[in-house]
Design a protein around this motif. Structure first.
Motif, PDB file in Angstrom:
ATOM      1  N   THR A 135       0.851  -1.180   0.000  1.00 10.98           N
ATOM      2  CA  THR A 135       0.000   0.000   0.000  1.00 10.98           C
ATOM      3  C   THR A 135       0.893   1.238   0.000  1.00 10.98           C
ATOM      4  O   THR A 135       1.881   1.287   0.737  1.00 10.98           O
ATOM      5  CB  THR A 135      -0.898   0.033   1.262  1.00 10.98           C
ATOM      6  OG1 THR A 135      -1.398  -1.283   1.514  1.00 10.98           O
ATOM      7  CG2 THR A 135      -2.065   0.976   1.090  1.00 10.98           C
ATOM      8  N   VAL A 136       0.538   2.227  -0.828  1.00 16.59           N
ATOM      9  CA  VAL A 136       1.310   3.461  -0.893  1.00 16.59           C
ATOM     10  C   VAL A 136       0.344   4.645  -0.894  1.00 16.59           C
ATOM     11  O   VAL A 136      -0.656   4.626  -1.602  1.00 16.59           O
ATOM     12  CB  VAL A 136       2.190   3.510  -2.169  1.00 16.59           C
ATOM     13  CG1 VAL A 136       2.907   4.852  -2.280  1.00 16.59           C
ATOM     14  CG2 VAL A 136       3.218   2.387  -2.167  1.00 16.59           C
ATOM     15  N   ASP A 154       3.661   7.628   2.094  1.00 17.32           N
ATOM     16  CA  ASP A 154       3.703   6.514   3.045  1.00 17.32           C
ATOM     17  C   ASP A 154       3.860   5.214   2.261  1.00 17.32           C
ATOM     18  O   ASP A 154       3.165   5.007   1.261  1.00 17.32           O
ATOM     19  CB  ASP A 154       2.400   6.456   3.846  1.00 17.32           C
ATOM     20  CG  ASP A 154       2.225   7.673   4.754  1.00 17.32           C
ATOM     21  OD1 ASP A 154       3.148   7.952   5.531  1.00 17.32           O
ATOM     22  OD2 ASP A 154       1.171   8.327   4.671  1.00 17.32           O
ATOM     23  N   VAL A 155       4.764   4.359   2.709  1.00 13.23           N
ATOM     24  CA  VAL A 155       5.044   3.106   1.993  1.00 13.23           C
ATOM     25  C   VAL A 155       4.912   1.923   2.947  1.00 13.23           C
ATOM     26  O   VAL A 155       5.589   1.880   3.973  1.00 13.23           O
ATOM     27  CB  VAL A 155       6.481   3.108   1.410  1.00 13.23           C
ATOM     28  CG1 VAL A 155       6.771   1.804   0.678  1.00 13.23           C
ATOM     29  CG2 VAL A 155       6.703   4.294   0.501  1.00 13.23           C
ATOM     30  N   ASN A 156       4.032   0.998   2.626  1.00 13.75           N
ATOM     31  CA  ASN A 156       3.918  -0.232   3.423  1.00 13.75           C
ATOM     32  C   ASN A 156       3.960  -1.419   2.475  1.00 13.75           C
ATOM     33  O   ASN A 156       2.955  -1.802   1.881  1.00 13.75           O
ATOM     34  CB  ASN A 156       2.611  -0.238   4.227  1.00 13.75           C
ATOM     35  CG  ASN A 156       2.593  -1.338   5.276  1.00 13.75           C
ATOM     36  OD1 ASN A 156       3.608  -1.977   5.533  1.00 13.75           O
ATOM     37  ND2 ASN A 156       1.442  -1.554   5.875  1.00 13.75           N
ATOM     38  N   LYS A 161      11.418  -3.854   4.767  1.00 16.83           N
ATOM     39  CA  LYS A 161      11.464  -2.838   5.807  1.00 16.83           C
ATOM     40  C   LYS A 161      12.507  -1.764   5.508  1.00 16.83           C
ATOM     41  O   LYS A 161      13.128  -1.217   6.426  1.00 16.83           O
ATOM     42  CB  LYS A 161      11.763  -3.499   7.169  1.00 16.83           C
ATOM     43  CG  LYS A 161      10.701  -4.485   7.612  1.00 16.83           C
ATOM     44  CD  LYS A 161       9.380  -3.801   7.871  1.00 16.83           C
ATOM     45  CE  LYS A 161       8.320  -4.766   8.322  1.00 16.83           C
ATOM     46  NZ  LYS A 161       6.965  -4.179   8.244  1.00 16.83           N
ATOM     47  N   ILE A 163      12.055   1.305   3.634  1.00 15.66           N
ATOM     48  CA  ILE A 163      11.535   2.677   3.743  1.00 15.66           C
ATOM     49  C   ILE A 163      10.073   2.616   4.159  1.00 15.66           C
ATOM     50  O   ILE A 163       9.296   1.825   3.631  1.00 15.66           O
ATOM     51  CB  ILE A 163      11.659   3.426   2.402  1.00 15.66           C
ATOM     52  CG1 ILE A 163      13.125   3.694   2.064  1.00 15.66           C
ATOM     53  CG2 ILE A 163      10.877   4.748   2.440  1.00 15.66           C
ATOM     54  CD1 ILE A 163      13.337   4.414   0.737  1.00 15.66           C
ATOM     55  N   ARG A 164       9.701   3.494   5.109  1.00 15.13           N
ATOM     56  CA  ARG A 164       8.316   3.570   5.564  1.00 15.13           C
ATOM     57  C   ARG A 164       7.656   4.889   5.147  1.00 15.13           C
ATOM     58  O   ARG A 164       6.457   4.947   4.902  1.00 15.13           O
ATOM     59  CB  ARG A 164       8.296   3.400   7.080  1.00 15.13           C
ATOM     60  CG  ARG A 164       6.991   3.586   7.740  1.00 15.13           C
ATOM     61  CD  ARG A 164       6.940   2.916   9.100  1.00 15.13           C
ATOM     62  NE  ARG A 164       7.921   3.372  10.070  1.00 15.13           N
ATOM     63  CZ  ARG A 164       7.876   4.564  10.663  1.00 15.13           C
ATOM     64  NH1 ARG A 164       6.969   5.437  10.361  1.00 15.13           N
ATOM     65  NH2 ARG A 164       8.798   4.878  11.570  1.00 15.13           N
ATOM     66  N   GLU A 165       8.466   5.939   5.082  1.00 17.99           N
ATOM     67  CA  GLU A 165       7.924   7.252   4.676  1.00 17.99           C
ATOM     68  C   GLU A 165       8.978   8.014   3.899  1.00 17.99           C
ATOM     69  O   GLU A 165      10.176   7.893   4.178  1.00 17.99           O
ATOM     70  CB  GLU A 165       7.560   8.098   5.908  1.00 17.99           C
ATOM     71  CG  GLU A 165       6.218   7.771   6.512  1.00 17.99           C
ATOM     72  CD  GLU A 165       5.924   8.635   7.733  1.00 17.99           C
ATOM     73  OE1 GLU A 165       6.476   9.735   7.868  1.00 17.99           O
ATOM     74  OE2 GLU A 165       5.118   8.183   8.565  1.00 17.99           O
TER      75      GLU A 165
END
Lengths: 169, 127
Positions: A135-136, A154-156, A161, A163-165
């Motif tokens: 999800t981005v 936002d990166v999920n 793991k 990059i998250r943001e």
């Protein structure tokens, strides 16, 4: 799918054969090369397997991106040449980038290629479900916008793991 | 990373931005918490921060006419907050991701806590 697996398999074999020849020339043993190849493959396979577990698709579909961005493509965008994009923010998985909103939109469109816009979310921006199971989101507003941030991605990505943001100035 | 470091990191992030439930899950996963323990660990962590009065739970609402975002607080006790998250998590039927269920913002007490740990850091700059 069978065709995909066959084609993907033969290209992997060709790539591995070439790599093996170079490695042998460099003096590495076959066993060492095999360990390196397997380690790289397992890392991507693990990410794809996690994505598949959360979305119901199979691992081959997650690896291939099912018509959109694959796990490998996303990693190539966010970690080109083995280095994470941008500079570290409050932690290493929060990245800071220049370029303002246009740079954020440009990166967001690359990441969400082939994805599906999620309409029902209460997310305070645009949110996409990626073909690989991740999800981005892109948002320009926050109740606590600090440090001249004009946009945040936002990166999920399940199983990865890095990059998250990504925050844009 | 231990829970104290995670607490400081989440609070520092709450001071700069709205923090979604998914961020806490992401960080716990990154610490190696197994899938089957993620929900319990996440809720325990949230309740810890809320019991100390450091964060508040709610939703981020965009006011388009004014081009700004406001935080709508749930105004629930820590245990009520955790119970609501747990119920919505079960209803979701999968691991919460970006935009799901709840967001967190820092409280005045949380900001005071951050100032305290900044002052306790040996190399922190004096104001």
């Amino acid at each position: 799918m069978a065709k995909f697996i066959t084609n993907a398999g033969s290209s992997v074999v060709n790539a591995n054969n070439n790599f093996l020849a170079y490695a042998k020339a460099a003096g590495l043993t076959v066993a060492v090369v095999a360990v390196i190849v397997l380690a790289v493959k397992f890392k991507n396979w693990g990410a794809a397997r996690a994505a598949a577990g959360q979305t119901g698709m199979n691992v081959a579909q997650a690896l291939a991106g099912k018509g959109g961005n694959s796990v490998n493509n996303i990693m190539n965008i966010l970690k080109p040449g083995g280095s994470l994009i941008g500079s570290p923010g409050t932690s290493s998985n929060i990245r800071m980038m220049d370029g303002g909103l246009s740079a954020a939109q440009n990166l967001f469109s690359k990441l969400t290629q082939g994805g599906t816009l999620i309409q029902s979310s209460s997310y305070s921006g645009q949110l996409y479900q990626l073909a690989n199971g991740g999800t981005v989101g892109l948002r320009t507003l926050s109740t606590r916008s600090g440090k001249n941030i004009v946009a945040t991605i936002d990166v999920n990505l399940p199983g990865w793991k890095g990059i998250r943001e990504i925050k844009f100035k | 990373m231990n829970k104290q470091i995670l607490k400081d990191r989440i609070l520092a992030e709450c001071d700069e931005d709205d923090v979604g439930l998914w961020v806490i899950i992401w960080e716990l996963e990154n610490q190696g918490v197994q899938n089957r323990h993620l929900k319990e660990e996440t809720l325990t962590f949230i309740e810890l921060l809320m019991n100390d009065g450091l964060i508040s739970a709610g939703h981020v609402r965009v006011v388009e006419q004014e081009n700004r975002a406001v935080f709508d607080h749930w105004n629930l006790t820590p245990s009520e907050t955790v119970a609501r998250i747990s119920k919505e998590w079960d209803k979701l039927g999968r691991l919460p991701t970006i935009g799901d269920i709840v967001y967190f913002t820092i409280t005045d007490k949380g900001m005071e806590y951050l100032r305290t740990i900044a002052n306790d850091t040996p190399n922190s700059e004096s104001v």
